[in-house]
Design an enzyme around this catalytic site. Structure first.
Site, PDB file in Angstrom:
ATOM      1  N   LYS A 120       0.812  -1.227   0.000  1.00  0.00           N
ATOM      2  CA  LYS A 120       0.000   0.000   0.000  1.00  0.00           C
ATOM      3  C   LYS A 120       0.845   1.278   0.000  1.00  0.00           C
ATOM      4  O   LYS A 120       0.429   2.302  -0.527  1.00  0.00           O
ATOM      5  CB  LYS A 120      -0.960   0.014   1.185  1.00  0.00           C
TER       6      LYS A 120
ATOM      7  N   GLU B  77     -10.317   7.157   4.294  1.00  0.00           N
ATOM      8  CA  GLU B  77     -10.988   6.238   5.199  1.00  0.00           C
ATOM      9  C   GLU B  77     -10.093   5.019   5.355  1.00  0.00           C
ATOM     10  O   GLU B  77      -9.186   4.799   4.556  1.00  0.00           O
ATOM     11  CB  GLU B  77     -12.333   5.797   4.613  1.00  0.00           C
TER      12      GLU B  77
ATOM     13  N   SER C 167       1.566  -9.673  -0.891  1.00  0.00           N
ATOM     14  CA  SER C 167       1.251  -8.244  -0.776  1.00  0.00           C
ATOM     15  C   SER C 167       1.594  -7.654   0.586  1.00  0.00           C
ATOM     16  O   SER C 167       1.834  -6.452   0.702  1.00  0.00           O
ATOM     17  CB  SER C 167      -0.225  -8.007  -1.094  1.00  0.00           C
TER      18      SER C 167
HETATM   19  C1  PLP Z   1      -5.238  -3.818   1.619  1.00  0.00           C
HETATM   20  C2  PLP Z   1      -4.527  -5.066   1.329  1.00  0.00           C
HETATM   21  C3  PLP Z   1      -4.885  -5.910   0.245  1.00  0.00           C
HETATM   22  C4  PLP Z   1      -6.085  -5.661  -0.619  1.00  0.00           C
HETATM   23  O1  PLP Z   1      -6.034  -4.509  -1.392  1.00  0.00           O
HETATM   24  P1  PLP Z   1      -5.804  -4.525  -2.963  1.00  0.00           P
HETATM   25  O2  PLP Z   1      -6.094  -3.144  -3.384  1.00  0.00           O
HETATM   26  O3  PLP Z   1      -6.748  -5.536  -3.553  1.00  0.00           O
HETATM   27  O4  PLP Z   1      -4.405  -4.926  -3.204  1.00  0.00           O
HETATM   28  C5  PLP Z   1      -4.118  -7.019  -0.013  1.00  0.00           C
HETATM   29  N1  PLP Z   1      -3.055  -7.334   0.768  1.00  0.00           N
HETATM   30  C6  PLP Z   1      -2.674  -6.561   1.807  1.00  0.00           C
HETATM   31  C7  PLP Z   1      -1.486  -6.962   2.610  1.00  0.00           C
HETATM   32  C8  PLP Z   1      -3.388  -5.403   2.125  1.00  0.00           C
HETATM   33  O5  PLP Z   1      -3.019  -4.655   3.175  1.00  0.00           O
END
Ligand code: PLP
Length: 401
Positions: free
Chosen positions: A94, A116, A382
């Site tokens: 993010k 938000e 992610s």
């Molecule tokens: C917020 C989040 C997501 C989901 O958000 P996307 O916009 O679909 O990528 C996925 N993995 C993590 C670790 C997150 O914090």
């Protein structure tokens, strides 16, 4: 496809075929147009590009590595690789778009970032970016989520952000969006609303995708370097879709790579028990844009659920909606149980504790590996799982210890 693709989508007014656009009140229309024009000009300037590059390298710690999962691959077959966005500063992808949005805000002369947050991940990343640039930061959060996500609320406060509790309706993410938008509308000149994924009105899905493209560009080159070939499959979880769009964008031109977007199957595929937006939704308008959407008979967003709070959104990025119709990406589902299994499996076989969101993608990679033992699979990890630790141990510890 690639460069032409990025020139073609979105269209000038923000459409990905029939999806996207900006279905918003006239006051905001003007402001979105201003942000769009500024983005087109600024994002191509040498100063902006070199400042963002320097931030990525010296502050975020990019490039993040690609890692080969030795023991996981040995156990399940296939060759499973992870793009380690969990090693990005603040522990998830993010920050890639938050730093971009905040840098744009600085160039636009904005004083305050507004957003938000649900689980608090976007709030923490944005509060980090605000601290870096010396901007004010106001994060709207439902009271239910504030109670649930105490550590992230504390992080935001330590970073100097103001957390605004939202006490109406269900007191969760949707109400927080409404509240943040209202605050933004009061002063759209000196503030900017920073959206947390490839969703919302144009130009946000495009800007957030562009800021996340670094993930796919790095990963493609690193994978080629390591193996001399491209991955057979590329897998990412999809909430709003920003980490997936980031990774996929590096491979849209490579027809030999199969792309998989993984949605949360939750407890079951019954109404309200999942957030499988593209698997079970149909086109509709939510938060100012058109996309696949889980909706009730009146076209209102339906209640959703996932064990991973970053995935439980009833809409999805407009670009994913288009890529689904084009059959360029296959969207499939992983349920809570399989995600929790993958959470423990990756932790114990590789010493990497994944975020519950990312665990959905890992679970799917394991399924693919079992089906195609010769295949190479690149997964977007992610984020890291520290934020989920207390919850997982309390709820599932007994089953795994
Ligand atoms: C917020 C989040 C997501 C989901 O958000 P996307 O916009 O679909 O990528 C996925 N993995 C993590 C670790 C997150 O914090």
């Amino acid at each position: 496809m690639s460069e032409n693709y990025f020139k073609k989508y979105p269209s000038k007014d923000g459409f990905y075929k029939e999806y996207g656009g900006a279905f918003i009140p006239p006051v905001l229309e003007e402001e979105m147009k201003k942000i769009n024009d500024a983005y087109y000009a600024i994002s191509k300037s040498h100063n902006f590009i070199s400042e963002l590059r320097s931030i990525r390298k010296h502050y975020q710690g990019r490039p993040t590595p690609v890692y080969f999962c030795n023991r996981l691959s040995e156990k399940y077959g296939g060759r499973i690789y992870l793009k380690r966005e969990d090693l990005n500063h603040t522990g998830a992808h993010k920050l890639n778009h938050c730093m971009g949005e905040a840098l744009l805000a600085k160039y636009l002369g904005k004083k305050k970032l507004i957003a938000e947050t649900g689980a608090g991940q976007h709030g923490v990343a944005l509060a980090t970016a605000a601290a870096y640039f010396g901007l004010e930061c106001e994060i709207h959060m439902g009271e239910v989520d504030i109670a649930k996500e105490h550590p992230n609320v504390m992080r935001m406060k330590v970073l100097g952000a103001t957390v605004v509790p939202v006490s109406h309706g269900l007191r969760t993410l949707k109400e927080a969006v409404d509240s943040a938008f209202q605050s933004y509308l009061k002063d759209p000149i000196s503030t900017i609303y920073c959206i947390g994924s490839v969703v919302g009105p144009h130009p946000f899905p495009m800007m957030v995708r562009d800021f996340q493209r670094v993930v796919g560009i790095e990963a493609r080159e690193q994978f080629l370097d390591m193996t001399g070939e491209l991955p057979d499959s590329v897998v990412a979880c999809v909430g709003g879709g920003s980490n997936a769009m980031g990774l996929f964008s590096g491979f849209l031109d490579d027809d030999e790579c199969k792309l998989y977007g993984i949605e949360p199957g939750g407890r079951s595929m019954d109404n309200g028990e999942h957030a499988a937006t593209m698997t079970l939704g149909k086109p509709g308008v939510i938060h100012g844009f058109k996309c696949y959407m889980l909706q009730d008979e009146k076209g209102e967003p339906a209640p959703v659920y996932s064990v991973a709070s970053g995935l439980d959104y009833p809409g999805v990025g407009p670009e994913h909606s288009m890529l689904k119709d084009m059959k360029k990406v296959t969207y499939d589902v992983i349920d809570d149980k399989a995600a929790i299994d993958a959470f423990f499996e990756l932790s114990r076989l590789e010493g990497i504790i994944p975020a519950l969101e990312s665990a959905h993608a890992v679970a799917y990679a394991v399924k693919l590996a079992q089906k195609e033992p010769q295949a190479s699979i690149l997964v977007n990890l992610s984020g890291r799982g520290d934020k989920d630790m207390d919850f997982v141990v309390e709820k599932y510890g007994e089953d795994y210890f």
